[in-house]
Structure formats: structure tokens, C-alpha cells
Design an enzyme around this catalytic site. Sequence first.
Site, PDB file in Angstrom:
ATOM      1  N   LYS A  21       0.981  -1.198   0.130  1.00  0.00           N
ATOM      2  CA  LYS A  21       0.033   0.019   0.307  1.00  0.00           C
ATOM      3  C   LYS A  21       0.993   1.363   0.283  1.00  0.00           C
ATOM      4  O   LYS A  21       1.627   1.250   1.088  1.00  0.00           O
ATOM      5  CB  LYS A  21      -0.811  -0.123   1.476  1.00  0.00           C
ATOM      6  CG  LYS A  21      -1.870  -1.365   1.503  1.00  0.00           C
ATOM      7  CD  LYS A  21      -2.584  -1.974   0.122  1.00  0.00           C
ATOM      8  CE  LYS A  21      -3.468  -2.744   0.719  1.00  0.00           C
ATOM      9  NZ  LYS A  21      -3.527  -3.135  -1.023  1.00  0.00           N
ATOM     10  N   ASP A  46      -0.258  -0.693  -4.619  1.00  0.00           N
ATOM     11  CA  ASP A  46      -1.678  -0.048  -4.777  1.00  0.00           C
ATOM     12  C   ASP A  46      -1.864   1.316  -4.210  1.00  0.00           C
ATOM     13  O   ASP A  46      -1.489   1.130  -3.056  1.00  0.00           O
ATOM     14  CB  ASP A  46      -2.574  -0.791  -3.348  1.00  0.00           C
ATOM     15  CG  ASP A  46      -3.529  -0.889  -3.627  1.00  0.00           C
ATOM     16  OD1 ASP A  46      -4.339  -0.199  -4.052  1.00  0.00           O
ATOM     17  OD2 ASP A  46      -4.788  -2.592  -2.986  1.00  0.00           O
ATOM     18  N   GLU A  85      -2.304   0.329  -8.977  1.00  0.00           N
ATOM     19  CA  GLU A  85      -3.383  -0.614  -8.749  1.00  0.00           C
ATOM     20  C   GLU A  85      -3.981   1.405  -8.331  1.00  0.00           C
ATOM     21  O   GLU A  85      -3.881   1.516  -7.298  1.00  0.00           O
ATOM     22  CB  GLU A  85      -3.846  -1.812  -8.373  1.00  0.00           C
ATOM     23  CG  GLU A  85      -5.276  -1.884  -7.821  1.00  0.00           C
ATOM     24  CD  GLU A  85      -5.285  -3.121  -6.980  1.00  0.00           C
ATOM     25  OE1 GLU A  85      -5.949  -4.344  -7.181  1.00  0.00           O
ATOM     26  OE2 GLU A  85      -5.556  -3.059  -5.919  1.00  0.00           O
ATOM     27  N   ASP A  96      -9.241  -0.837  -9.258  1.00  0.00           N
ATOM     28  CA  ASP A  96     -10.282  -1.968  -8.552  1.00  0.00           C
ATOM     29  C   ASP A  96     -10.474  -1.021  -8.064  1.00  0.00           C
ATOM     30  O   ASP A  96     -12.223  -1.329  -8.235  1.00  0.00           O
ATOM     31  CB  ASP A  96      -9.527  -2.790  -7.982  1.00  0.00           C
ATOM     32  CG  ASP A  96      -8.612  -2.103  -6.376  1.00  0.00           C
ATOM     33  OD1 ASP A  96      -8.293  -0.753  -6.531  1.00  0.00           O
ATOM     34  OD2 ASP A  96      -8.851  -2.962  -4.765  1.00  0.00           O
ATOM     35  N   LYS A 121     -13.328  -6.983  -7.113  1.00  0.00           N
ATOM     36  CA  LYS A 121     -14.325  -7.929  -5.573  1.00  0.00           C
ATOM     37  C   LYS A 121     -15.103  -7.844  -5.656  1.00  0.00           C
ATOM     38  O   LYS A 121     -16.237  -7.408  -6.290  1.00  0.00           O
ATOM     39  CB  LYS A 121     -13.416  -6.696  -5.063  1.00  0.00           C
ATOM     40  CG  LYS A 121     -12.503  -5.503  -4.769  1.00  0.00           C
ATOM     41  CD  LYS A 121     -11.263  -6.639  -4.104  1.00  0.00           C
ATOM     42  CE  LYS A 121      -9.397  -5.694  -3.844  1.00  0.00           C
ATOM     43  NZ  LYS A 121     -10.263  -4.558  -3.110  1.00  0.00           N
TER      44      LYS A 121
HETATM   45 MG    MG Z   1      -6.722  -2.302  -4.232  1.00  0.00          MG
END
Ligand code: MG
Length: 368
Positions: free
Chosen positions: A165, A193, A218, A241, A265
Site C-alpha cells: 500500500k 496499491d 493499482e 479495482d 472484488k
Molecule cells: Mg486495491
Amino acid sequence: MKITKISVFQVDLPLTEPYWLSGGRLKFECLDATLVKIETDAGITGWGEGTPWGHTYVPAHGPGIRAGIETMSPFVMGLDPRKVLEVERAMDLALPGHLYAKSPIDMACWDIAGQAAGLPIADLMGGGSRTPKPIASSVGAKTMEQTREVMTRYRDRGYVAHSVKIGGDVERDVARILDVESFKKPGEIILYDVNRGWTRQQALRVMKATESQRVMFEQPCETLDDIAAIRPLHSAPVSVDESLVTLQDAARIARDGLAEVFGIKLNRVGGLTKAARMRDIALAHGIDMFVMATGGSVLADCEALHLAATIPDANIHAVWACQDMITADIAPGKGPRNIDGYLHLPESPGLGVHPDEALLGDPVAVYG
Ligand code: MG
């Protein structure tokens, strides 16, 4: 076969440690899970789960799922749960949008259909690969030293895929990416991400500074418009996403070449029925996939694993085991568990895992 009763349970799933979203801008400590039990006149019972990743992440929240089910229940009662398209249309008629509220009902119907057919859901959907799927870690926004420590802990458990992240501070993000790349082992899958954490200029500065590393990002920016605007200005592969919610989003991303990877997701997109169409759009356009729950128990992980199994091995990068990040287990010892960093598709008919009902408490609502 007819749906005769829908019972709704609410369960708190505490996280093993407080979670800070990319950039440290959001913190939460517990997930609000909704478990749905659908009973039929054939004596087959199906289970679904809807667990958003907190209520501050995207427009989805636990109470919204339960309110949505209250609204939709009269429309799906009496339908044949094996006819998932009819159930889907009934839900879409009863409540336009609110995809995240629909996914637990869709999941329970697939569970029933699989049990009725004597097939795991993935096989009922057309055929599931038995290749174990690598589980992506979730390496929260940390310092370089902490990032290495967390990745090492995951590696010690067999993880080969990592979702690191980032997002927020450009200089720090560049430094962390370069450090992680120098720390990366051959064969590891690393996704950076951003969780929408950058503005356009921030995204371009990091993407340019790390261009020689050929890394994948991402959801670098807030919206598809942002991602489209910077697309011609960098060469990094992008996964989307949070901005992949509807089938129309999937079609736009594929047609306009906005991303090379879909992060599907299940709860966000409305369940397996709708996600399967996104899978097909992806495959038809040379787009690879990560498939994950938005959060939740082993049930939610298992649902995602079934969809992942219907994707050719070469096109599915990784799945996720949110179960490893929560302290509560509503199906102790059951369902797909982390075995050396991989999840294995269950062979039992339907979903392949049901909760221990005694651990759920009394239902918060019963319809039918
Ligand atoms: Mg993500």
C-alpha cells in the site's frame, strides 16, 4: 425449488491489527459482516456473505446491506435460487444499484445451485482449475523498514504475492518502491496499491521516477477519468479495482485501454453472476485479473476463489485471504485455508463452506 426463508445475521470481525488505508488517511479496526442464510422447499440451505472493507473505503456499508436485503426479500421470495439470472433481475428491479447489498443473496443462490447439482460452484460455472491460487499479502502503509519486516513475515508463511500500500507522499512512495524492488525475490508478484491516494500530478511523478523498474500500480487516482487522463503520459501497467464497479465500467476500461488488469472484488460488483461477465470482458481484451473478497470471513474468500478458478491460470495473478487479517472465525477449521501462501479450491458441492450457526448469534432479521 423455491426460496422459502431468508435469515440475516450480523457479525463483527475484528482485525488482527488496526488497518490504515494508503497514505494513512483512514483507519479502522473491525469489519461489519452480514451473513445470509437462504432456505428452500427442497431442504437445501445456502449461505452468502457481504463484508465491506469498512464504511469509509468505498460507498458500501454493513447496515446498507441489511437494509437492501429487507427491501429485496419480497421480490426474491418464492423464486428458484438455481435460476441465478432470474434472482439477479428481481433484485435489480427491486433496488437499482446497491450492488454490494445484492452479492450475499447471489452467493447463497450459487451455493444452493451447486449443492443441487452436486458440483462445486466453479465447476457449475463451467469448470474450475485446481491449481492452487497464490494469496496476495496486504502490506499496509509503513516505513521502508516496516515494509521489509511485514513482507518478511508474509514470506515466512509462503506468500509470493504482495499488495504494497502506497499513496500520498511522492518522495516517500518513490523511495519505498525502489527499496521493495531491491528486496524483491525472483518470481514474486508485487502490486503497488495506491487506493486512489494520488492526484494526477502525484501519480505521474511517481510513475515517471520508477519507470525503469517496470512496476504495476493499482488504482493510482480517484476516478476512471483521472486514470484515463494520465494514461498516455506514462508506461506503467495499471490495475483498476475501486473504479471497477459496474459492467459498464469494465466495458469502458477495456475499450479505452485504461488498465491492463482488473481487480475484481466480489461484494463491490454485486456477486458472482455479475463478476463472471467482467471476467469475460477481461479475457476478451487481454486483461489479467486479481479476484478477491472486499473483506470478510472464509466464506467471502471462498466465493472469490471459485471465480478465480474459472479464469485460465495464466490470467489470474492472485487471490486474497482476508480470514488471515481477522481474529474471529465463524467456520472453524472449515473451507479453504492458507496453506503455505496458497488457497485450494474445495471439492464439496456448492460454496464448500458454511458457518457454524451457533457462532453467529440470533438473526437480526428473518423474512418468509
Ligand atoms: Mg486495491
